[in-house]
Design a protein around this motif. Structure first.
Motif, PDB file in Angstrom:
ATOM      1  N   HIS A  18       0.865  -1.179   0.000  1.00 15.56           N
ATOM      2  CA  HIS A  18       0.000   0.000   0.000  1.00 15.56           C
ATOM      3  C   HIS A  18       0.896   1.221   0.000  1.00 15.56           C
ATOM      4  O   HIS A  18       2.074   1.159   0.359  1.00 15.56           O
ATOM      5  N   SER A  19       0.340   2.327  -0.465  1.00 13.60           N
ATOM      6  CA  SER A  19       1.081   3.587  -0.502  1.00 13.60           C
ATOM      7  C   SER A  19       0.098   4.739  -0.468  1.00 13.60           C
ATOM      8  O   SER A  19      -1.092   4.561  -0.732  1.00 13.60           O
ATOM      9  N   LEU A  20       0.598   5.917  -0.150  1.00 15.55           N
ATOM     10  CA  LEU A  20      -0.224   7.117  -0.238  1.00 15.55           C
ATOM     11  C   LEU A  20      -0.282   7.543  -1.688  1.00 15.55           C
ATOM     12  O   LEU A  20       0.746   7.587  -2.368  1.00 15.55           O
ATOM     13  N   ALA A  21      -1.467   7.833  -2.154  1.00 12.59           N
ATOM     14  CA  ALA A  21      -1.650   8.284  -3.533  1.00 12.59           C
ATOM     15  C   ALA A  21      -1.370   9.781  -3.572  1.00 12.59           C
ATOM     16  O   ALA A  21      -2.077  10.566  -2.964  1.00 12.59           O
ATOM     17  N   ASP A  22      -0.315  10.161  -4.262  1.00 10.50           N
ATOM     18  CA  ASP A  22       0.091  11.564  -4.322  1.00 10.50           C
ATOM     19  C   ASP A  22      -0.300  12.137  -5.675  1.00 10.50           C
ATOM     20  O   ASP A  22       0.524  12.287  -6.571  1.00 10.50           O
ATOM     21  N   PHE A  23      -1.573  12.441  -5.831  1.00 11.89           N
ATOM     22  CA  PHE A  23      -2.067  12.955  -7.107  1.00 11.89           C
ATOM     23  C   PHE A  23      -1.666  14.401  -7.346  1.00 11.89           C
ATOM     24  O   PHE A  23      -1.782  14.905  -8.444  1.00 11.89           O
ATOM     25  N   MET A  24      -1.200  15.080  -6.309  1.00  7.80           N
ATOM     26  CA  MET A  24      -0.809  16.469  -6.465  1.00  7.80           C
ATOM     27  C   MET A  24       0.511  16.597  -7.230  1.00  7.80           C
ATOM     28  O   MET A  24       0.840  17.657  -7.721  1.00  7.80           O
ATOM     29  N   SER A  25       1.261  15.518  -7.334  1.00  5.50           N
ATOM     30  CA  SER A  25       2.555  15.590  -8.014  1.00  5.50           C
ATOM     31  C   SER A  25       2.398  15.708  -9.526  1.00  5.50           C
ATOM     32  O   SER A  25       3.297  16.157 -10.207  1.00  5.50           O
ATOM     33  N   GLY A  26       1.265  15.278 -10.044  1.00  4.15           N
ATOM     34  CA  GLY A  26       1.033  15.352 -11.480  1.00  4.15           C
ATOM     35  C   GLY A  26       0.392  16.676 -11.853  1.00  4.15           C
ATOM     36  O   GLY A  26      -0.055  17.441 -11.002  1.00  4.15           O
ATOM     37  N   SER A  27       0.360  16.942 -13.119  1.00  6.93           N
ATOM     38  CA  SER A  27      -0.211  18.208 -13.578  1.00  6.93           C
ATOM     39  C   SER A  27      -1.709  18.106 -13.824  1.00  6.93           C
ATOM     40  O   SER A  27      -2.362  19.114 -14.025  1.00  6.93           O
ATOM     41  N   GLY A  28      -2.248  16.895 -13.788  1.00  5.95           N
ATOM     42  CA  GLY A  28      -3.664  16.715 -14.101  1.00  5.95           C
ATOM     43  C   GLY A  28      -4.506  16.473 -12.874  1.00  5.95           C
ATOM     44  O   GLY A  28      -4.059  16.557 -11.735  1.00  5.95           O
ATOM     45  N   VAL A  38      -7.291  14.058 -10.522  1.00  6.01           N
ATOM     46  CA  VAL A  38      -7.287  12.682 -10.033  1.00  6.01           C
ATOM     47  C   VAL A  38      -7.708  11.737 -11.144  1.00  6.01           C
ATOM     48  O   VAL A  38      -7.081  10.695 -11.363  1.00  6.01           O
ATOM     49  N   SER A  39      -8.744  12.083 -11.896  1.00 10.27           N
ATOM     50  CA  SER A  39      -9.200  11.200 -12.969  1.00 10.27           C
ATOM     51  C   SER A  39      -8.144  11.092 -14.075  1.00 10.27           C
ATOM     52  O   SER A  39      -7.984  10.014 -14.664  1.00 10.27           O
ATOM     53  N   ASP A  40      -7.403  12.171 -14.345  1.00  7.27           N
ATOM     54  CA  ASP A  40      -6.311  12.101 -15.329  1.00  7.27           C
ATOM     55  C   ASP A  40      -5.222  11.149 -14.853  1.00  7.27           C
ATOM     56  O   ASP A  40      -4.708  10.341 -15.621  1.00  7.27           O
ATOM     57  N   GLU A  41      -4.858  11.261 -13.569  1.00  6.56           N
ATOM     58  CA  GLU A  41      -3.820  10.391 -13.013  1.00  6.56           C
ATOM     59  C   GLU A  41      -4.267   8.932 -13.035  1.00  6.56           C
ATOM     60  O   GLU A  41      -3.499   8.043 -13.374  1.00  6.56           O
ATOM     61  N   MET A  42      -5.529   8.680 -12.664  1.00  9.07           N
ATOM     62  CA  MET A  42      -6.024   7.304 -12.686  1.00  9.07           C
ATOM     63  C   MET A  42      -6.041   6.769 -14.111  1.00  9.07           C
ATOM     64  O   MET A  42      -5.734   5.604 -14.339  1.00  9.07           O
ATOM     65  N   GLY A  43      -6.394   7.604 -15.075  1.00  8.89           N
ATOM     66  CA  GLY A  43      -6.361   7.190 -16.471  1.00  8.89           C
ATOM     67  C   GLY A  43      -4.958   6.810 -16.914  1.00  8.89           C
ATOM     68  O   GLY A  43      -4.762   5.818 -17.617  1.00  8.89           O
ATOM     69  N   ARG A  44      -3.968   7.586 -16.473  1.00 15.06           N
ATOM     70  CA  ARG A  44      -2.566   7.297 -16.819  1.00 15.06           C
ATOM     71  C   ARG A  44      -2.136   5.958 -16.215  1.00 15.06           C
ATOM     72  O   ARG A  44      -1.549   5.112 -16.885  1.00 15.06           O
ATOM     73  N   ASP A  65       7.506   5.926  -9.524  1.00  7.72           N
ATOM     74  CA  ASP A  65       6.385   6.753  -9.964  1.00  7.72           C
ATOM     75  C   ASP A  65       6.035   7.768  -8.880  1.00  7.72           C
ATOM     76  O   ASP A  65       5.784   7.409  -7.730  1.00  7.72           O
ATOM     77  N   ALA A  66       5.999   9.028  -9.242  1.00  7.81           N
ATOM     78  CA  ALA A  66       5.720  10.105  -8.283  1.00  7.81           C
ATOM     79  C   ALA A  66       4.297  10.056  -7.729  1.00  7.81           C
ATOM     80  O   ALA A  66       3.988  10.763  -6.767  1.00  7.81           O
ATOM     81  N   ALA A  67       3.429   9.242  -8.302  1.00  6.57           N
ATOM     82  CA  ALA A  67       2.057   9.138  -7.793  1.00  6.57           C
ATOM     83  C   ALA A  67       1.997   8.395  -6.465  1.00  6.57           C
ATOM     84  O   ALA A  67       0.978   8.421  -5.784  1.00  6.57           O
ATOM     85  N   HIS A  68       3.084   7.715  -6.078  1.00  7.16           N
ATOM     86  CA  HIS A  68       3.131   6.935  -4.842  1.00  7.16           C
ATOM     87  C   HIS A  68       4.081   7.582  -3.842  1.00  7.16           C
ATOM     88  O   HIS A  68       5.179   7.986  -4.203  1.00  7.16           O
ATOM     89  N   ARG A  69       3.656   7.646  -2.586  1.00  2.68           N
ATOM     90  CA  ARG A  69       4.534   8.052  -1.485  1.00  2.68           C
ATOM     91  C   ARG A  69       4.410   7.023  -0.375  1.00  2.68           C
ATOM     92  O   ARG A  69       3.339   6.461  -0.164  1.00  2.68           O
TER      93      ARG A  69
END
Length: 147
Positions: free
Chosen positions: A9-19, A21-27, A73-77
């Protein structure tokens, strides 16, 4: 082939991306559906609020290579491996990504989980329940000879 399961498990760091939450999940969804099936990887990536839960199953090499990519991947912390080892059979014979829909969990199901103390079995069961209630994408079951 040694069948390996990795549960983390990890913390989802969606703030690191430019899009969004739905953009990050799509990626993440696109990458998983593109990369995992050809490698014989199965499992589930579940999003539980601000936390990723993932179960990866496949060859030791494929699981290891994929987890190294995930760790970069920067989406994980704060990645926390709960289990990594050889198993006799897959818990998930396909690949899917799911997002928890709070309204779909049964009333006695815990909405908040103590991730610092969850067991590997508990995490796998949580991911299974999230997948049952919040499926986004799923690929066809692997042939039994690829187990």
């Amino acid at each position: 082939m040694f069948l390996t399961r990795l549960v983390y498990h990890s913390l989802a760091d969606f703030m690191s991306g430019s899009g969004s939450v739905s953009d990050e999940m799509g990626r993440i969804l696109s990458a998983g559906l593109r990369n995992n099936p050809p490698e014989g990887l199965t499992g589930v990536l579940a999003v539980d609020g601000d936390r990723f839960l993932q179960v990866l199953e496949g060859s030791r090499q494929a699981v290891s290579t994929t987890f190294r990519r995930i760790a970069r991947d920067a989406a994980h912390r704060g990645l926390q491996i709960v289990f990594c080892g050889e198993v006799d059979q897959r818990c998930f014979s396909d690949w899917s990504v799911a997002v928890l829909r709070e309204d779909s969990l049964p009333a006695p199901e815990a909405r908040e989980v103590d991730y610092d103390h969850i067991t590997a079995d508990g995490l796998v069961e949580r991911a299974r329940r999230i997948r049952e209630t919040g499926l986004i994408a799923r690929r066809e079951t692997l042939n039994a000879d690829r187990a």
